[in-house]
Design a protein around this motif. Structure first.
Motif, mmCIF file in Angstrom:
data_model
loop_
_atom_site.group_PDB
_atom_site.id
_atom_site.type_symbol
_atom_site.label_atom_id
_atom_site.label_comp_id
_atom_site.label_asym_id
_atom_site.label_seq_id
_atom_site.Cartn_x
_atom_site.Cartn_y
_atom_site.Cartn_z
ATOM 1 N N THR A 79 0.840 -1.192 0.000
ATOM 2 C CA THR A 79 0.000 0.000 0.000
ATOM 3 C C THR A 79 0.874 1.240 0.000
ATOM 4 O OG1 THR A 79 -0.151 0.111 2.423
ATOM 5 C CG2 THR A 79 -1.915 -1.090 1.274
ATOM 6 N N SER A 80 0.336 2.276 -0.608
ATOM 7 C CA SER A 80 0.952 3.596 -0.576
ATOM 8 C C SER A 80 0.240 4.364 0.529
ATOM 9 C CB SER A 80 0.758 4.281 -1.930
ATOM 10 O OG SER A 80 1.181 5.607 -1.877
ATOM 11 N N ASP A 81 0.972 4.819 1.527
ATOM 12 C CA ASP A 81 0.388 5.459 2.699
ATOM 13 C C ASP A 81 0.632 6.962 2.663
ATOM 14 O OD1 ASP A 81 -0.091 2.803 3.636
ATOM 15 O OD2 ASP A 81 1.974 2.739 4.357
ATOM 16 N N ARG A 82 -0.422 7.745 2.923
ATOM 17 C CA ARG A 82 -0.268 9.191 2.919
ATOM 18 C C ARG A 82 -1.331 9.816 3.818
ATOM 19 N NH1 ARG A 82 -4.158 11.640 -0.289
ATOM 20 N NH2 ARG A 82 -5.320 10.215 -1.604
ATOM 21 N N CYS A 83 -1.118 11.075 4.140
ATOM 22 C CA CYS A 83 -2.090 11.836 4.914
ATOM 23 C C CYS A 83 -2.865 12.725 3.951
ATOM 24 C CB CYS A 83 -1.380 12.684 5.973
ATOM 25 S SG CYS A 83 -2.519 13.683 6.966
ATOM 26 N N ASP A 84 -4.176 12.553 3.910
ATOM 27 C CA ASP A 84 -5.061 13.361 3.077
ATOM 28 C C ASP A 84 -5.651 14.467 3.947
ATOM 29 O OD1 ASP A 84 -6.870 13.473 0.499
ATOM 30 O OD2 ASP A 84 -8.234 13.609 2.225
ATOM 31 N N GLY A 85 -5.751 15.678 3.417
ATOM 32 C CA GLY A 85 -6.233 16.823 4.175
ATOM 33 C C GLY A 85 -7.650 16.692 4.692
ATOM 34 N N VAL A 86 -8.467 15.812 4.084
ATOM 35 C CA VAL A 86 -9.846 15.605 4.515
ATOM 36 C C VAL A 86 -10.004 14.253 5.219
ATOM 37 C CG1 VAL A 86 -12.243 15.349 3.757
ATOM 38 C CG2 VAL A 86 -10.794 17.074 2.694
ATOM 39 N N ALA A 87 -9.483 13.192 4.622
ATOM 40 C CA ALA A 87 -9.723 11.831 5.118
ATOM 41 C C ALA A 87 -8.758 11.384 6.211
ATOM 42 C CB ALA A 87 -9.664 10.846 3.953
ATOM 43 N N GLY A 88 -7.641 12.057 6.390
ATOM 44 C CA GLY A 88 -6.625 11.587 7.328
ATOM 45 C C GLY A 88 -5.744 10.556 6.642
ATOM 46 N N CYS A 89 -5.359 9.505 7.363
ATOM 47 C CA CYS A 89 -4.481 8.484 6.778
ATOM 48 C C CYS A 89 -5.227 7.694 5.706
ATOM 49 C CB CYS A 89 -3.978 7.522 7.849
ATOM 50 S SG CYS A 89 -2.756 8.261 8.946
ATOM 51 N N VAL A 90 -4.589 7.568 4.552
ATOM 52 C CA VAL A 90 -5.150 6.841 3.424
ATOM 53 C C VAL A 90 -4.141 5.777 3.011
ATOM 54 C CG1 VAL A 90 -5.916 7.036 1.029
ATOM 55 C CG2 VAL A 90 -6.430 8.862 2.641
ATOM 56 N N HIS A 91 -4.620 4.557 2.785
ATOM 57 C CA HIS A 91 -3.775 3.433 2.381
ATOM 58 C C HIS A 91 -4.296 2.924 1.035
ATOM 59 C CE1 HIS A 91 -2.474 3.626 6.539
ATOM 60 N NE2 HIS A 91 -3.746 3.557 6.886
ATOM 61 N N GLU A 92 -3.588 3.239 -0.033
ATOM 62 C CA GLU A 92 -4.025 2.853 -1.371
ATOM 63 C C GLU A 92 -3.224 1.651 -1.856
ATOM 64 O OE1 GLU A 92 -3.317 6.615 -3.214
ATOM 65 O OE2 GLU A 92 -5.364 7.296 -2.837
ATOM 66 N N ALA A 93 -3.930 0.634 -2.358
ATOM 67 C CA ALA A 93 -3.284 -0.576 -2.853
ATOM 68 C C ALA A 93 -2.389 -0.241 -4.047
ATOM 69 C CB ALA A 93 -4.333 -1.604 -3.261
ATOM 70 N N ILE A 94 -1.228 -0.852 -4.081
ATOM 71 C CA ILE A 94 -0.310 -0.703 -5.206
ATOM 72 C C ILE A 94 -0.630 -1.818 -6.200
ATOM 73 C CG2 ILE A 94 2.099 -0.780 -5.935
ATOM 74 C CD1 ILE A 94 2.813 0.214 -3.074
ATOM 75 N N VAL A 95 -1.077 -1.446 -7.381
ATOM 76 C CA VAL A 95 -1.491 -2.409 -8.395
ATOM 77 C C VAL A 95 -0.324 -3.320 -8.763
ATOM 78 C CG1 VAL A 95 -2.386 -2.671 -10.741
ATOM 79 C CG2 VAL A 95 -3.218 -0.816 -9.295
ATOM 80 N N GLY A 96 -0.590 -4.617 -8.762
ATOM 81 C CA GLY A 96 0.418 -5.594 -9.162
ATOM 82 C C GLY A 96 1.415 -5.947 -8.073
ATOM 83 N N CYS A 97 1.254 -5.392 -6.884
ATOM 84 C CA CYS A 97 2.199 -5.661 -5.799
ATOM 85 C C CYS A 97 1.953 -7.047 -5.230
ATOM 86 C CB CYS A 97 2.042 -4.621 -4.695
ATOM 87 S SG CYS A 97 3.193 -4.860 -3.327
ATOM 88 N N GLU A 98 3.018 -7.771 -4.971
ATOM 89 C CA GLU A 98 2.932 -9.083 -4.339
ATOM 90 C C GLU A 98 3.724 -9.060 -3.052
ATOM 91 O OE1 GLU A 98 3.827 -12.351 -6.853
ATOM 92 O OE2 GLU A 98 2.656 -11.568 -8.518
ATOM 93 N N ARG A 99 3.129 -9.550 -1.981
ATOM 94 C CA ARG A 99 3.787 -9.603 -0.677
ATOM 95 C C ARG A 99 4.775 -10.762 -0.637
ATOM 96 N NH1 ARG A 99 1.079 -6.990 3.723
ATOM 97 N NH2 ARG A 99 2.956 -7.625 4.811
ATOM 98 N N ASP A 100 5.670 -10.731 0.345
ATOM 99 C CA ASP A 100 6.605 -11.828 0.563
ATOM 100 C C ASP A 100 5.845 -13.087 0.971
ATOM 101 O OD1 ASP A 100 8.718 -10.116 0.085
ATOM 102 O OD2 ASP A 100 8.910 -9.563 2.198
ATOM 103 N N ALA A 101 6.443 -14.267 0.746
ATOM 104 C CA ALA A 101 5.830 -15.533 1.121
ATOM 105 C C ALA A 101 5.474 -15.517 2.600
ATOM 106 C CB ALA A 101 6.781 -16.683 0.814
ATOM 107 N N GLY A 102 4.294 -16.006 2.911
ATOM 108 C CA GLY A 102 3.868 -16.085 4.300
ATOM 109 C C GLY A 102 3.041 -14.903 4.751
ATOM 110 N N SER A 103 2.973 -13.823 3.994
ATOM 111 C CA SER A 103 2.178 -12.670 4.390
ATOM 112 C C SER A 103 0.707 -12.967 4.160
ATOM 113 C CB SER A 103 2.569 -11.445 3.564
ATOM 114 O OG SER A 103 3.897 -11.103 3.829
ATOM 115 N N VAL A 104 -0.115 -12.554 5.065
ATOM 116 C CA VAL A 104 -1.545 -12.779 4.935
ATOM 117 C C VAL A 104 -2.265 -11.455 5.105
ATOM 118 C CG1 VAL A 104 -3.539 -13.977 5.874
ATOM 119 C CG2 VAL A 104 -1.322 -15.113 5.842
#
Length: 148
Positions: A79-104
């Motif tokens: 996820t791309s994490d940022r602070c939005d002036g209205v919503a606060g913390c926003v976590h946007e999925a990174i398209v095509g990103c794959e986590r390391d083995a074992g991540s759930v």
């Protein structure tokens, strides 16, 4: 005829010009104070609202202060994490990103297998919402990990 009110003040009910409270503003000559839009704030007697500074937010209209987002890092490398002036913390999925083995993480694919909505990970097979069917043919309840 009365003189128009200065910015940051308003004539309530046609009376004398009064300062706008914090979170509200008025333009010169206005007869009313209006709330600052979400993502902005004002001090008392303001003629303009100020956008929240980087790292701060104001989710509601009429804010007198912007609140700190703090650290928006959710420890998810997909996820791309940022602070939005209205919503606060926003976590946007990174398209095509794959986590390391074992991540759930729900809805994220890992190198080891396919992840279902239930958050179950199988190193050997494909997952469903109800359980896991591994290549070995074993069915496992949701919440389990299968290593074949």
């Amino acid at each position: 005829m009365c003189a128009p009110c200065a910015g940051g003040t308003a004539s309530f009910d046609g009376g004398a010009c009064q300062p706008c409270p914090a979170g509200l503003f008025s333009m010169p000559g206005s007869s009313q104070c209006v709330p600052c839009p979400a993502g902005t704030a004002s001090v008392a007697s303001a003629s303009v609202c100020v956008a929240c500074a980087s790292g701060t937010f104001a989710p509601d209209a009429g804010s007198s202060v912007c609140s700190s987002c703090g650290s928006c890092d959710d420890d998810n490398s997909c996820t791309s994490d940022r602070c939005d002036g209205v919503a606060g913390c926003v976590h946007e999925a990174i398209v095509g990103c794959e986590r390391d083995a074992g991540s759930v993480d729900a809805g994220v694919l890992s190198d080891a297998g396919v992840l279902s909505d239930a958050g179950v990970l199988s190193d050997a097979g494909v997952l469903s919402d109800a359980g896991v069917l591994s290549d070995a043919g074993a069915t496992v309840d949701a919440g389990a990990t299968v290593d074949a």
